[in-house]
Write an enzyme that holds these catalytic residues in place. Structure first.
Site, mmCIF file in Angstrom:
data_model
loop_
_atom_site.group_PDB
_atom_site.id
_atom_site.type_symbol
_atom_site.label_atom_id
_atom_site.label_comp_id
_atom_site.label_asym_id
_atom_site.label_seq_id
_atom_site.Cartn_x
_atom_site.Cartn_y
_atom_site.Cartn_z
ATOM 1 C CD GLN A 118 -6.845 -1.537 24.471
ATOM 2 O OE1 GLN A 118 -6.925 -0.187 24.081
ATOM 3 N NE2 GLN A 118 -8.161 -1.689 24.459
ATOM 4 C CD GLU A 173 -14.210 4.225 30.053
ATOM 5 O OE1 GLU A 173 -13.910 5.729 29.867
ATOM 6 O OE2 GLU A 173 -14.428 3.475 29.420
ATOM 7 C CG ASP A 193 -15.019 -2.527 24.676
ATOM 8 O OD1 ASP A 193 -14.021 -3.015 24.393
ATOM 9 O OD2 ASP A 193 -14.922 -1.300 25.000
ATOM 10 C CG ASP A 225 -17.004 -5.953 15.044
ATOM 11 O OD1 ASP A 225 -17.716 -5.815 14.020
ATOM 12 O OD2 ASP A 225 -15.852 -5.302 14.690
ATOM 13 C CG ASP A 244 -16.906 6.155 24.816
ATOM 14 O OD1 ASP A 244 -15.943 6.898 24.336
ATOM 15 O OD2 ASP A 244 -16.964 5.992 26.178
#
Length: 401
Positions: A118, A173, A193, A225, A244
């Site tokens: 991303q 984050e 993550d 993963d 999340d």
């Protein structure tokens, strides 16, 4: 998680923001913002050509001058007044749906990069402070990130009598990890993550989000993963599982993590009395049936007790939905008796001063769903499976801004 508000979105993200300490790096703001005339003006017609879809006259008769349509006149006025707002400064525009765009004035740009999964930007906005933007979508903002993260984490941690081992899927984050580690009973928190570059960027540029949680010896960070890592743990290992993740998008990497097969695996990994919670997209009266109600329905096929709840996140411009599931189904977290005893438990854990958002009153509000949303939950029949997933939209399409 923000992505379900959009009809056209970029790729799904795994992370979602802001300290008073400003790193020295500065990125030109025009990398993010676009001006009114190029991004928003088409929604407010100002030329005769663009106004042709609107009736220009109404009620005119032969021999009399035409009367100007009030809609056209109002559009002209709105265009003129709206243009003034965007003449100065730089702006980040996010399209929420057809005919609706939200704009954030940018005060400063700290970081921009593209990871394997991303694009990632950290900007300072005038209304919400420092924000994390992934794939040009608002993911988290300093001014209200505690609303989202405390709402996601604290109900699940308090629903367990003594959580010791916790699993987090996503949450790059670090704010979800921060909230878990507030609980002294937690001995181990495994956070997985998939985007290591985002995690590293958040460590550097968003220290107030993670607040040093990554350095806590109880934290175990794994870049991989989520599904693969969770499968590797023994059944009954975790007391609480928190997801999340980004929304289930066609072309995105997360849709299989919203299915009955994955939820069944999560249930198996929970110990007796275990608690599961997942963010579930928009939860308002206009959009709860896009994702929130379907996640609720899917979880009900696996867990004996599922509670849907919502809270308003201002920077998301939406009521946001979560679903909490209990392996045993004995605790009624939505009852008045449970909420009444909550403040005492918060104080006993020494969290009264640490929590900025969550308490008994807020808990009651989150679990008191509106009549239309309750009706949507009651009427929902869709169940997400690997063979029959629910896609919010195409994750490979672009966003108009």
């Amino acid at each position: 998680r923000r992505l379900c508000m959009l009809l056209n979105v970029a790729r799904a993200s795994f992370s979602r923001t802001s300290p008073s300490i400003r790193p020295s790096i500065s990125i030109p703001c025009n990398l993010f913002g676009v001006r009114l005339h190029s991004a928003i003006a088409p929604a407010f017609p100002s030329s005769s050509a663009s106004r042709r879809a609107l009736p220009l006259v109404c009620g005119s008769t032969e021999g009399q001058p035409p009367k100007h349509n009030s809609i056209t006149t109002m559009a002209d006025k709105l265009c003129a007044s709206g243009a003034e707002v965007f003449k100065k400064g730089n702006w980040f525009h996010e399209k929420l749906e057809d005919g609706l765009v939200i704009s954030f004035e940018i005060a400063e740009c700290y970081h921009t990069a593209t990871s394997k999964f991303q694009t990632v930007d950290v900007i300072e906005t005038v209304p919400f402070g420092r924000c994390l933007i992934t794939d040009r979508l608002m993911q988290s903002a300093y001014k209200d990130e505690m609303v989202y993260h405390e709402s996601l984490v604290q109900p699940s941690l308090f629903a367990h009598p003594c959580p010791k081992k916790v699993f987090i899927g996503g949450g790059g984050e670090g704010a979800t990890l921060r909230e878990v580690l507030r609980h002294k009973s937690v001995e181990e928190c495994v956070m997985v993550d998939i985007d290591g570059e985002v995690v590293q960027m958040c460590k550097e540029y968003l220290p107030q989000h993670h607040a040093g949680a990554y350095d806590d010896p109880r934290a175990k960070l794994i870049i991989d993963d989520c599904k693969a890592q969770l499968e590797g743990y023994a059944d009954g290992y975790f007391d609480v599982i928190i997801l999340d993740l980004s929304d289930p998008l066609d072309g995105g990497p997360c849709y299989q993590l919203y299915t009955t097969s994955f939820y069944s695996m999560c249930k198996a990994k929970l110990a007796e009395g275990g608690v599961f919670v997942t963010q579930s997209g928009c939860g308002g009266i206009a959009d709860a049936d896009r994702c929130f109600t379907c996640v609720h329905s899917t979880l009900k096929q696996v867990f004996p007790k599922v509670h849907g709840y919502t809270t308003h996140v201002p920077s998301f411009t939406s009521e946001w939905g979560f679903n909490l599931a209990l392996k045993s189904g004995e605790t009624d977290v939505g009852s008045d008796d449970y909420a009444h005893a909550l403040d005492k438990r918060v104080e006993e854990k020494g969290l009264g001063e640490q929590l900025q958002w969550y308490d008994s009153v807020t808990h009651r509000r989150m679990f008191s769903l509106s009549k239309p949303v309750r009706k949507m939950l009651q009427n929902e029949t869709r169940v997400m499976t690997v063979e029959n997933p629910l896609f919010m939209t195409d994750a490979t399409s672009g966003i108009n801004c």
